[in-house]
Design a protein around this motif. Structure first.
Motif, PDB file in Angstrom:
ATOM      1  N   ALA A 216       3.713  11.824   2.205  1.00 23.32           N
ATOM      2  CA  ALA A 216       3.472  10.843   1.140  1.00 23.32           C
ATOM      3  C   ALA A 216       4.738  10.559   0.337  1.00 23.32           C
ATOM      4  O   ALA A 216       4.995   9.409  -0.029  1.00 23.32           O
ATOM      5  CB  ALA A 216       2.342  11.312   0.228  1.00 23.32           C
ATOM      6  N   ILE A 217       5.547  11.572   0.094  1.00 21.35           N
ATOM      7  CA  ILE A 217       6.771  11.378  -0.700  1.00 21.35           C
ATOM      8  C   ILE A 217       7.735  10.415  -0.006  1.00 21.35           C
ATOM      9  O   ILE A 217       8.442   9.650  -0.667  1.00 21.35           O
ATOM     10  CB  ILE A 217       7.467  12.728  -1.039  1.00 21.35           C
ATOM     11  N   ASN A 218       7.730  10.409   1.330  1.00 19.50           N
ATOM     12  CA  ASN A 218       8.571   9.468   2.069  1.00 19.50           C
ATOM     13  C   ASN A 218       8.126   8.030   1.810  1.00 19.50           C
ATOM     14  O   ASN A 218       8.956   7.125   1.676  1.00 19.50           O
ATOM     15  CB  ASN A 218       8.545   9.745   3.568  1.00 19.50           C
ATOM     16  N   ILE A 219       6.825   7.842   1.722  1.00 14.24           N
ATOM     17  CA  ILE A 219       6.268   6.515   1.463  1.00 14.24           C
ATOM     18  C   ILE A 219       6.577   6.096   0.027  1.00 14.24           C
ATOM     19  O   ILE A 219       6.947   4.947  -0.223  1.00 14.24           O
ATOM     20  CB  ILE A 219       4.757   6.501   1.746  1.00 14.24           C
ATOM     21  N   VAL A 220       6.444   7.040  -0.910  1.00 10.61           N
ATOM     22  CA  VAL A 220       6.793   6.785  -2.316  1.00 10.61           C
ATOM     23  C   VAL A 220       8.230   6.283  -2.403  1.00 10.61           C
ATOM     24  O   VAL A 220       8.513   5.263  -3.043  1.00 10.61           O
ATOM     25  CB  VAL A 220       6.618   8.073  -3.170  1.00 10.61           C
ATOM     26  N   ASN A 221       9.136   7.003  -1.754  1.00  9.13           N
ATOM     27  CA  ASN A 221      10.558   6.641  -1.799  1.00  9.13           C
ATOM     28  C   ASN A 221      10.847   5.325  -1.096  1.00  9.13           C
ATOM     29  O   ASN A 221      11.647   4.520  -1.574  1.00  9.13           O
ATOM     30  CB  ASN A 221      11.404   7.756  -1.198  1.00  9.13           C
ATOM     31  N   GLU A 222      10.211   5.094   0.036  1.00  7.69           N
ATOM     32  CA  GLU A 222      10.469   3.882   0.811  1.00  7.69           C
ATOM     33  C   GLU A 222       9.981   2.631   0.094  1.00  7.69           C
ATOM     34  O   GLU A 222      10.655   1.599   0.084  1.00  7.69           O
ATOM     35  CB  GLU A 222       9.799   3.989   2.189  1.00  7.69           C
ATOM     36  N   LEU A 223       8.806   2.705  -0.501  1.00 10.71           N
ATOM     37  CA  LEU A 223       8.201   1.525  -1.121  1.00 10.71           C
ATOM     38  C   LEU A 223       8.442   1.441  -2.624  1.00 10.71           C
ATOM     39  O   LEU A 223       8.044   0.452  -3.245  1.00 10.71           O
ATOM     40  CB  LEU A 223       6.692   1.507  -0.844  1.00 10.71           C
ATOM     41  N   SER A 224       9.050   2.476  -3.198  1.00  9.48           N
ATOM     42  CA  SER A 224       9.264   2.530  -4.646  1.00  9.48           C
ATOM     43  C   SER A 224       7.960   2.310  -5.402  1.00  9.48           C
ATOM     44  O   SER A 224       7.872   1.500  -6.326  1.00  9.48           O
ATOM     45  CB  SER A 224      10.314   1.506  -5.078  1.00  9.48           C
ATOM     46  N   ILE A 225       6.952   3.053  -4.987  1.00 11.59           N
ATOM     47  CA  ILE A 225       5.625   3.000  -5.597  1.00 11.59           C
ATOM     48  C   ILE A 225       5.337   4.392  -6.151  1.00 11.59           C
ATOM     49  O   ILE A 225       5.821   5.389  -5.623  1.00 11.59           O
ATOM     50  CB  ILE A 225       4.558   2.587  -4.550  1.00 11.59           C
ATOM     51  N   SER A 226       4.523   4.465  -7.183  1.00 11.76           N
ATOM     52  CA  SER A 226       4.233   5.761  -7.796  1.00 11.76           C
ATOM     53  C   SER A 226       3.484   6.689  -6.847  1.00 11.76           C
ATOM     54  O   SER A 226       2.748   6.237  -5.961  1.00 11.76           O
ATOM     55  CB  SER A 226       3.416   5.575  -9.075  1.00 11.76           C
ATOM     56  N   ARG A 227       3.685   7.976  -7.045  1.00 14.41           N
ATOM     57  CA  ARG A 227       3.019   8.984  -6.230  1.00 14.41           C
ATOM     58  C   ARG A 227       1.488   8.850  -6.308  1.00 14.41           C
ATOM     59  O   ARG A 227       0.818   8.918  -5.271  1.00 14.41           O
ATOM     60  CB  ARG A 227       3.477  10.368  -6.646  1.00 14.41           C
ATOM     61  N   PRO A 228       0.901   8.660  -7.520  1.00 15.27           N
ATOM     62  CA  PRO A 228      -0.559   8.499  -7.581  1.00 15.27           C
ATOM     63  C   PRO A 228      -1.071   7.285  -6.787  1.00 15.27           C
ATOM     64  O   PRO A 228      -2.119   7.357  -6.154  1.00 15.27           O
ATOM     65  CB  PRO A 228      -0.850   8.343  -9.080  1.00 15.27           C
ATOM     66  N   SER A 229      -0.315   6.184  -6.812  1.00 15.10           N
ATOM     67  CA  SER A 229      -0.726   4.997  -6.049  1.00 15.10           C
ATOM     68  C   SER A 229      -0.735   5.278  -4.557  1.00 15.10           C
ATOM     69  O   SER A 229      -1.670   4.887  -3.838  1.00 15.10           O
ATOM     70  CB  SER A 229       0.204   3.818  -6.340  1.00 15.10           C
ATOM     71  N   VAL A 230       0.291   5.971  -4.088  1.00 17.27           N
ATOM     72  CA  VAL A 230       0.365   6.316  -2.664  1.00 17.27           C
ATOM     73  C   VAL A 230      -0.749   7.294  -2.307  1.00 17.27           C
ATOM     74  O   VAL A 230      -1.378   7.182  -1.256  1.00 17.27           O
ATOM     75  CB  VAL A 230       1.758   6.872  -2.299  1.00 17.27           C
ATOM     76  N   SER A 231      -1.032   8.223  -3.193  1.00 17.05           N
ATOM     77  CA  SER A 231      -2.096   9.201  -2.951  1.00 17.05           C
ATOM     78  C   SER A 231      -3.450   8.505  -2.774  1.00 17.05           C
ATOM     79  O   SER A 231      -4.206   8.818  -1.848  1.00 17.05           O
ATOM     80  CB  SER A 231      -2.154  10.197  -4.113  1.00 17.05           C
ATOM     81  N   VAL A 232      -3.739   7.558  -3.645  1.00 15.11           N
ATOM     82  CA  VAL A 232      -4.988   6.795  -3.540  1.00 15.11           C
ATOM     83  C   VAL A 232      -5.011   5.998  -2.237  1.00 15.11           C
ATOM     84  O   VAL A 232      -6.026   5.963  -1.525  1.00 15.11           O
ATOM     85  CB  VAL A 232      -5.172   5.864  -4.764  1.00 15.11           C
ATOM     86  N   ALA A 233      -3.894   5.371  -1.906  1.00 16.57           N
ATOM     87  CA  ALA A 233      -3.815   4.575  -0.676  1.00 16.57           C
ATOM     88  C   ALA A 233      -4.030   5.452   0.557  1.00 16.57           C
ATOM     89  O   ALA A 233      -4.763   5.064   1.482  1.00 16.57           O
ATOM     90  CB  ALA A 233      -2.472   3.858  -0.595  1.00 16.57           C
ATOM     91  N   MET A 234      -3.426   6.639   0.570  1.00 12.55           N
ATOM     92  CA  MET A 234      -3.582   7.532   1.719  1.00 12.55           C
ATOM     93  C   MET A 234      -5.031   7.991   1.857  1.00 12.55           C
ATOM     94  O   MET A 234      -5.562   8.091   2.962  1.00 12.55           O
ATOM     95  CB  MET A 234      -2.654   8.748   1.616  1.00 12.55           C
ATOM     96  N   LYS A 235      -5.688   8.228   0.718  1.00 10.89           N
ATOM     97  CA  LYS A 235      -7.104   8.606   0.739  1.00 10.89           C
ATOM     98  C   LYS A 235      -7.935   7.492   1.372  1.00 10.89           C
ATOM     99  O   LYS A 235      -8.806   7.742   2.209  1.00 10.89           O
ATOM    100  CB  LYS A 235      -7.584   8.894  -0.683  1.00 10.89           C
ATOM    101  N   ASN A 236      -7.655   6.246   0.971  1.00 13.38           N
ATOM    102  CA  ASN A 236      -8.386   5.100   1.527  1.00 13.38           C
ATOM    103  C   ASN A 236      -8.082   4.901   3.013  1.00 13.38           C
ATOM    104  O   ASN A 236      -8.987   4.600   3.802  1.00 13.38           O
ATOM    105  CB  ASN A 236      -8.065   3.830   0.743  1.00 13.38           C
ATOM    106  N   LEU A 237      -6.814   5.051   3.394  1.00  9.17           N
ATOM    107  CA  LEU A 237      -6.450   4.901   4.810  1.00  9.17           C
ATOM    108  C   LEU A 237      -7.130   5.975   5.655  1.00  9.17           C
ATOM    109  O   LEU A 237      -7.598   5.700   6.763  1.00  9.17           O
ATOM    110  CB  LEU A 237      -4.931   4.973   4.985  1.00  9.17           C
ATOM    111  N   ARG A 238      -7.190   7.183   5.136  1.00 12.78           N
ATOM    112  CA  ARG A 238      -7.845   8.278   5.858  1.00 12.78           C
ATOM    113  C   ARG A 238      -9.344   8.002   5.964  1.00 12.78           C
ATOM    114  O   ARG A 238      -9.943   8.147   7.031  1.00 12.78           O
ATOM    115  CB  ARG A 238      -7.563   9.604   5.152  1.00 12.78           C
ATOM    116  N   ARG A 239      -9.954   7.586   4.866  1.00 10.01           N
ATOM    117  CA  ARG A 239     -11.392   7.291   4.852  1.00 10.01           C
ATOM    118  C   ARG A 239     -11.749   6.175   5.839  1.00 10.01           C
ATOM    119  O   ARG A 239     -12.796   6.200   6.477  1.00 10.01           O
ATOM    120  CB  ARG A 239     -11.841   6.910   3.437  1.00 10.01           C
ATOM    121  N   ASN A 240     -10.841   5.203   5.993  1.00 12.61           N
ATOM    122  CA  ASN A 240     -11.089   4.078   6.907  1.00 12.61           C
ATOM    123  C   ASN A 240     -10.669   4.368   8.348  1.00 12.61           C
ATOM    124  O   ASN A 240     -10.776   3.489   9.206  1.00 12.61           O
ATOM    125  CB  ASN A 240     -10.395   2.820   6.399  1.00 12.61           C
ATOM    126  N   GLY A 241     -10.169   5.573   8.587  1.00  7.02           N
ATOM    127  CA  GLY A 241      -9.849   5.969   9.953  1.00  7.02           C
ATOM    128  C   GLY A 241      -8.511   5.477  10.469  1.00  7.02           C
ATOM    129  O   GLY A 241      -8.292   5.453  11.678  1.00  7.02           O
TER     130      GLY A 241
END
Length: 134
Positions: free
Chosen positions: A26-51
């Motif tokens: 997740a930290i790689n995604i945070v750094n690449e997209l310059s998005i906050s860690r909590p935003s990436v965490s929520v996105a990863m949860k949704n991506l995982r939930r959607n398979g």
């Protein structure tokens, strides 16, 4: 299945980061997209939930087959469109930004037509160069 632009961006980013061969976290995604860690965490949860992704016990993120399919589609569109715009004389930064927006909104029919045109143009260019050098 129609996906949202943000989902496609995250999947494409995971795909691109994975091209290096290094594990993606997740930290790689945070750094690449310059998005906050909590935003990436929520996105990863949704991506995982959607398979679309799997996350192992060490926090390493991998794309599932469906996630990889979407990511590769977006990546191909991005590369082809940005390269085409650069070839047409558009500034690289502008071309990359425009391609990022276009890749999500363009129909498959339009993208396929552009791809065929570019491939045909490349073929014609190569034939002309061969005749020129003969």
């Amino acid at each position: 299945m129609k996906t949202q632009e943000s989902t496609e961006n995250y999947l494409e980013t995971i795909f691109i980061l994975g091209l290096s061969g290094d594990p993606v976290r997740a930290i790689n995604i945070v750094n690449e997209l310059s998005i906050s860690r909590p935003s990436v965490s929520v996105a990863m949860k949704n991506l995982r939930r959607n398979g679309y992704i799997e996350v192992d016990n060490d926090g390493y993120i991998t794309l599932t087959q469906s996630g990889n399919s979407i990511a590769q589609t977006m990546y191909e569109r991005h590369i082809l469109i940005s390269d085409w715009l650069i070839f047409l004389g558009v500034d690289r930064k502008i071309a990359v930004n425009d391609a990022c927006r276009m890749e999500h909104t363009m129909s498959q029919e339009s993208f396929s037509a552009i791809k065929r045109h570019i491939e045909s143009s490349k073929h014609m260019f190569c034939l002309a160069k061969q005749q020129e050098n003969a």
